[in-house]
Design a protein around this motif. Structure first.
Motif, short mmCIF file in Angstrom:
data_model
loop_
_atom_site.label_atom_id
_atom_site.label_comp_id
_atom_site.label_asym_id
_atom_site.label_seq_id
_atom_site.Cartn_x
_atom_site.Cartn_y
_atom_site.Cartn_z
N LEU A 84 50.95 77.28 29.98
CA LEU A 84 49.67 76.72 30.39
C LEU A 84 48.69 77.15 29.30
N GLY A 85 48.30 76.21 28.48
CA GLY A 85 47.54 76.59 27.30
C GLY A 85 48.43 77.35 26.35
N ASP A 86 48.01 78.58 25.99
CA ASP A 86 48.81 79.41 25.09
C ASP A 86 49.60 80.48 25.84
N ASP A 130 51.48 67.66 44.47
CA ASP A 130 52.13 68.28 45.64
C ASP A 130 53.18 69.30 45.23
N TYR A 131 53.11 69.81 44.01
CA TYR A 131 54.09 70.79 43.55
C TYR A 131 54.01 72.05 44.40
N GLN A 132 55.18 72.70 44.61
CA GLN A 132 55.22 73.82 45.55
C GLN A 132 54.42 75.03 45.11
N ALA A 133 54.32 75.28 43.80
CA ALA A 133 53.56 76.44 43.31
C ALA A 133 52.09 76.08 43.22
N GLU A 134 51.27 76.79 44.00
CA GLU A 134 49.85 76.46 44.09
C GLU A 134 49.17 76.50 42.73
N ASN A 135 49.54 77.49 41.88
CA ASN A 135 48.86 77.67 40.59
C ASN A 135 49.23 76.60 39.55
N LEU A 136 50.23 75.75 39.89
CA LEU A 136 50.67 74.73 38.93
C LEU A 136 50.34 73.30 39.36
N LYS A 137 49.85 73.12 40.58
CA LYS A 137 49.59 71.78 41.09
C LYS A 137 48.61 71.03 40.19
N GLY A 138 49.06 69.86 39.71
CA GLY A 138 48.19 69.01 38.91
C GLY A 138 47.87 69.53 37.51
N LYS A 139 48.49 70.65 37.11
CA LYS A 139 48.16 71.26 35.81
C LYS A 139 48.97 70.62 34.69
N GLU A 140 48.33 70.50 33.50
CA GLU A 140 49.03 70.07 32.31
C GLU A 140 49.72 71.28 31.69
N ALA A 141 50.95 71.09 31.25
CA ALA A 141 51.72 72.19 30.68
C ALA A 141 52.53 71.68 29.50
N SER A 142 52.96 72.62 28.67
CA SER A 142 53.86 72.28 27.56
C SER A 142 55.11 73.12 27.68
N PHE A 143 56.22 72.57 27.22
CA PHE A 143 57.49 73.28 27.23
C PHE A 143 58.10 73.27 25.83
#
Length: 441
Positions: free
Chosen positions: A172-174, A220-233
């Motif tokens: 999430l970000g860096d 609706d992702y199960q982890a509250e801190n990740l719902k709707g968040k943009e991420a990189s892998f």
């Protein structure tokens, strides 16, 4: 003993019970005398303690215990006298426990409701008609091939249907986030087991290639801190493998342990199992529809004690399925099971009334047939049948299931039945939530 009964609701009775003082004192004196024979008090030999000493030292405690026992006994006696059938344990409140006076107490208890069944012809259900076709059998064989497939490494770009072995770290970000990393993870592209965009971001990658992809977690992702968040892998592909399906031959058939290792024998065994599954699914759908219909056309006030019993059963069932060994089922909130428990309790009352009204008795021949059919799924069917016949608890469960089948047959005699033809896959799917049977569409 005097008893008065007040009907406070269709499922509640309040009993006011009076026990004569002489009966109370007789019980208390008897308990004091018993205690005098066993108690140890300094200065006295065992069994030689004067009753007066015991009464002075222990009288109050003995009296309270005796009064509790008298109230329990008197409650049971009153229930028999008034022909009241309790649905649960009573709430007992003393009103007068003064020494030398009549004992008076109030017992509040839920009772089974009087059930008057509506006309079963108001029940509307669909009866599923289906069969196992050769095409269904071919589909099942293909599924078995995939379950026994091998994965062979290839030197090419990955495509849908390939299995890739990857290492990845999510950011999430860096900042790397917890739970967003794995090593040696095997993923079948196109399986949709990862969040949207993850698998498509790997398509076309080769072994040894590194990629960084951007994705957005679902709202609706199960982890509250990740719902709707943009991420990189950051992803490293270590292997690309393609699926190799086995041929359907004697070597393939041998994996299933059949007495005759031929393709025809395997097809026959699979068809038999599919037909058993199909028949069970059709029966289950019909039973559910009929019982839902029975519940929808009958209004019954359900005692909370019966609902509580069903909640306990559902808790234990959930703990067994999901909690693991040592899990305390009482930790699960009752609210999770309340609606289903009330539905089950109501249905239990209605089924019992149908059984009583129609004078349905367990058919022993059907019990035997039920056992023999069920046992076909085991390697030694006859041993399974004999086990159930010799085990009273297990046999009682089977008898209960057969009795429900007989209730289904009785309801079918008058219900409005519409036949609907479905393919195998649709027929074996569980019923989706629908409007209650018996209601107008």
């Amino acid at each position: 003993m005097q008893v008065s009964v007040e009907t406070t609701s269709p499922i509640e009775r309040v009993l006011t019970i009076t026990v004569p003082a002489d009966r109370v004192e007789e019980k208390i004196n008897s308990e004091i005398a018993k205690t005098a024979k066993t108690v140890r008090i300094d200065g006295f030999r065992k069994g030689k303690v004067p009753v007066s000493v015991v009464k002075k030292r222990y009288g109050q405690g003995i009296r309270l215990d005796a009064v509790e026992q008298i109230m329990r006994d008197a409650y049971m006696e009153a229930m028999q006298k008034e022909s009241i059938q309790p649905a649960g344990m009573p709430s007992i409140e003393p009103k007068n426990i003064t020494e030398g006076a009549d004992l008076e107490f109030v017992a509040k208890v839920e009772v089974y409701p009087e059930v008057t069944l509506a006309d079963n012809s108001a029940i509307k259900v669909e009866r599923v008609l289906s069969e196992v076709t050769d095409a269904d059998l071919d589909t099942m064989l293909e599924t078995l091939r995939k379950q026994n497939a091998e994965w062979n490494a290839v030197e090419r770009a990955s495509a849908d249907g390939d299995q890739v072995t990857i290492d990845f770290v999510g950011y999430l970000g860096d900042e790397a986030f917890e739970g967003g990393a794995a090593q040696g993870h095997k993923l079948v592209l196109g399986s949709n087991t990862m969040i949207p965009g993850f698998e498509t971001g790997i398509v076309g990658a080769k072994a040894g290639e590194e990629r960084t992809i951007s994705v957005t977690f679902p709202e609706d992702y199960q982890a509250e801190n990740l719902k709707g968040k943009e991420a990189s892998f950051k992803i490293t592909v270590s292997e690309v493998a393609e699926q190799v399906l086995p041929e359907i031959n004697e070597e393939f058939v041998a994996k299933f342990g059949l007495e005759e290792a031929t393709v025809d024998a395997l097809r026959a065994e699979i068809r038999k199992n599919m037909e058993r599954e199909l028949n069970q699914a059709i029966k289950a759908k019909l039973k559910t529809a009929l019982f839902d219909g029975l519940a929808s056309i009958n209004e019954v006030e359900v005692p909370s004690a019966l609902v509580d019993q069903e909640v306990d059963g559902l808790r234990k069932q959930a703990a067994s399925q999901f909690g693991g060994e040592g899990f305390d089922a009482s930790q699960l909130p009752a609210e999770l099971f309340q609606d289903e428990a009330k539905k089950r309790a109501k249905l239990g009352l209605l089924i019992s009334e149908v059984i009583q009204k129609e004078e349905i008795k367990v058919d022993d021949e059907r019990v035997r047939a039920f056992l023999e059919d069920m046992a076909q799924a085991y390697q030694e069917p006859q041993q399974v049948v004999e086990f159930y016949l010799k085990n009273k608890e297990q046999l009682a469960q089977v008898q209960s299931a057969v009795l429900e089948e007989q209730v289904v047959d009785k309801l079918l005699e008058s219900a409005q039945v519409t036949e609907v033809t479905l393919g195998y896959e649709d027929a074996i799917k569980p019923n989706a939530p629908a409007e209650e049977a018996g209601e107008e569409a």
